[in-house]
Scaffold this motif. Sequence first.
Motif, short mmCIF file in Angstrom:
data_model
loop_
_atom_site.label_atom_id
_atom_site.label_comp_id
_atom_site.label_asym_id
_atom_site.label_seq_id
_atom_site.Cartn_x
_atom_site.Cartn_y
_atom_site.Cartn_z
N LEU A 239 23.07 -6.62 29.67
CA LEU A 239 23.24 -6.31 31.09
C LEU A 239 23.15 -4.81 31.33
CD1 LEU A 239 26.25 -8.55 32.15
CD2 LEU A 239 23.95 -8.63 33.13
N CYS A 240 22.51 -4.42 32.42
CA CYS A 240 22.56 -3.01 32.83
C CYS A 240 23.72 -2.88 33.82
CB CYS A 240 21.26 -2.56 33.49
SG CYS A 240 21.42 -0.90 34.19
N PRO A 241 24.79 -2.16 33.42
CA PRO A 241 25.97 -2.08 34.29
C PRO A 241 25.65 -1.36 35.61
CG PRO A 241 26.16 -0.53 32.46
CD PRO A 241 24.94 -1.36 32.19
N HIS A 242 24.63 -0.53 35.59
CA HIS A 242 24.28 0.23 36.81
C HIS A 242 23.57 -0.67 37.81
CE1 HIS A 242 25.37 3.56 34.29
NE2 HIS A 242 24.46 3.17 33.41
N MET A 243 22.61 -1.45 37.32
CA MET A 243 21.89 -2.38 38.20
C MET A 243 22.88 -3.40 38.78
SD MET A 243 18.51 -2.08 38.42
CE MET A 243 17.25 -1.02 37.71
N LYS A 244 23.86 -3.77 37.95
CA LYS A 244 24.79 -4.83 38.37
C LYS A 244 25.84 -4.32 39.36
CE LYS A 244 22.57 -7.96 36.54
NZ LYS A 244 21.12 -7.83 36.47
N VAL B 197 9.95 8.36 35.45
CA VAL B 197 10.58 8.34 36.78
C VAL B 197 12.10 8.14 36.72
CG1 VAL B 197 8.68 7.66 38.30
CG2 VAL B 197 9.98 5.91 37.09
N ASN B 198 12.61 7.67 35.58
CA ASN B 198 14.06 7.49 35.42
C ASN B 198 14.73 8.86 35.25
OD1 ASN B 198 12.69 5.05 34.77
ND2 ASN B 198 14.51 4.27 33.75
N THR B 199 14.58 9.72 36.24
CA THR B 199 15.15 11.08 36.20
C THR B 199 15.53 11.48 37.63
OG1 THR B 199 12.86 11.85 36.36
CG2 THR B 199 13.90 12.03 34.20
N ASN C 188 13.18 -5.67 39.39
CA ASN C 188 13.17 -6.94 38.64
C ASN C 188 14.50 -7.25 37.95
OD1 ASN C 188 10.46 -7.55 39.24
ND2 ASN C 188 9.71 -6.25 37.58
N TYR C 189 15.40 -6.27 37.79
CA TYR C 189 16.69 -6.51 37.12
C TYR C 189 17.79 -6.92 38.09
CZ TYR C 189 14.85 -3.95 33.01
OH TYR C 189 14.13 -3.52 31.94
N GLN C 190 17.48 -7.10 39.36
CA GLN C 190 18.53 -7.51 40.29
C GLN C 190 18.85 -8.99 40.09
OE1 GLN C 190 20.28 -5.34 42.69
NE2 GLN C 190 19.50 -4.15 40.97
N ALA D 39 17.88 8.08 25.93
CA ALA D 39 17.64 6.66 25.63
C ALA D 39 18.29 5.80 26.71
CB ALA D 39 18.23 6.29 24.27
N CYS D 40 17.75 4.61 26.87
CA CYS D 40 18.35 3.64 27.80
C CYS D 40 19.49 2.93 27.06
CB CYS D 40 17.30 2.63 28.24
SG CYS D 40 18.05 1.15 28.94
N GLU D 41 20.68 2.98 27.62
CA GLU D 41 21.85 2.40 26.94
C GLU D 41 21.75 0.88 26.84
OE1 GLU D 41 24.27 3.74 30.49
OE2 GLU D 41 25.38 1.92 30.02
N VAL D 42 20.88 0.27 27.63
CA VAL D 42 20.72 -1.19 27.61
C VAL D 42 19.74 -1.59 26.51
CG1 VAL D 42 19.95 -3.17 28.98
CG2 VAL D 42 21.20 -1.28 30.08
N HIS D 43 18.58 -0.95 26.48
CA HIS D 43 17.54 -1.34 25.54
C HIS D 43 17.78 -0.85 24.11
CE1 HIS D 43 15.48 -2.07 29.42
NE2 HIS D 43 14.91 -3.04 28.74
N CYS E 219 21.91 5.84 35.73
CA CYS E 219 21.00 5.45 34.63
C CYS E 219 21.24 6.44 33.49
CB CYS E 219 19.56 5.54 35.12
SG CYS E 219 18.33 5.36 33.81
N SER E 220 21.40 5.91 32.26
CA SER E 220 21.68 6.79 31.13
C SER E 220 20.51 7.74 30.85
CB SER E 220 22.00 5.97 29.88
OG SER E 220 20.87 5.22 29.47
N LEU E 221 19.30 7.32 31.19
CA LEU E 221 18.14 8.21 30.98
C LEU E 221 18.18 9.36 31.97
CD1 LEU E 221 15.35 5.61 30.27
CD2 LEU E 221 15.96 7.53 28.80
N ALA E 222 18.44 9.03 33.25
CA ALA E 222 18.49 10.09 34.27
C ALA E 222 19.61 11.08 33.95
CB ALA E 222 18.67 9.46 35.64
#
Length: 336
Positions: A292-297, A149-151, A60-62, A206-210, A122-125
């Motif tokens: 923005l999530c720099p990884h998704m982008k 699952v973010n691992t 959904n973040y694409q 933690a998620c660096e975006v949220h 992903c900062s969480l992974a």
Amino acid sequence: MVERLDDTLAPMEVSVFEPTAESSARQRILPDEEWLLHQPLIEEIQRLKVARKAVILAHNYQTPEIFHGVADLSGDSLALARLAASSEAQVIVMCGVHFMAETAKILSPERTVLIPDLAAGCSLADSITGADVRALREQYPDAPVVTYVNTSAEVKAESDVCCTSSNALEVVESLSAERVLFLPDRYLGHWVAGQTSKELILWEGACEVHERFSAAQIRGLREGGRSLKVLAHPECPPDVLAEADFVGSTSGMINHLKRTLPARVALITECSMSDNVALELPQIEFVRPCNLCPHMKRITLEKIRDTLLHMRYEVQVEPELGRRARRAVERMLAIG
Ligand code: 13P
Ligand code: SF4
């Protein structure tokens, strides 16, 4: 060996962009001129996709041109895991971050799973390793390990069961133990802990975006009197979630909007969410404080085209590691 596609594809037809009902709907999220710029690549990707017998999955973040232009299927992390498991396609192109492609490979080891950019992390992974999980198990031998699952596959392989933001509470509640290791997102863990009687031992991920959203920012948005519904992702800090009207995964937010159709909304999550939903729900006004999530982008139309053209970058998971990780993911899928 990479098959050459030059001989199998007919020459590219030149198409003229004519405004249609669909294009005016699209214009709500991107101006026609921008769609026009994307059009040749979108058409090239569609043709390559057929030639490669590939399916394109998009989180959904694409960006809208990927989400609405080339994706066959889209969704949150749980939906993408389910789609990867059930897809008949021999080639899966994952438009998302690396752990999503790895999860697809874990569930479908016999398929070719490609990601357009291997550096989409992903900062969480990145916050936890398999060795960290083994050390925690020694410290808390009676606590089952629930892993977001973010691992990485390595971390999943050390876990009892995975979860996503859609089913985290359900997964924790399904366990008979009263004390659970919940890894690695401390904010998602905090949110689940507030809804269960079980004791959750958390990790400092933690998620660096949220984590960049603040409660003051939400209160500021509400100033001015016009009614506003605030929907937030559970990766946000607790004081931000306390200000929200609804907390849920990305698909949870979309479903909530479709059910309740508020006039004005702020989605406290990654920026592309509002763009992608706005096409389907034109009656809603989206107020956009977003990060923005720099990884998704890192995923772009150009890179998706190159992925299909050169069959790169293939995501591999060592078979024994994959078998152990699959147990944890499949256990989650069986729960909800
Ligand atoms: P969901 O789509 O599962 O809510 O996850 C959000 C996310 O941050 C994925 O990276
Ligand atoms: Fe990871 Fe956060 Fe980006 Fe999702 S939004 S991929 S959790 S860094």
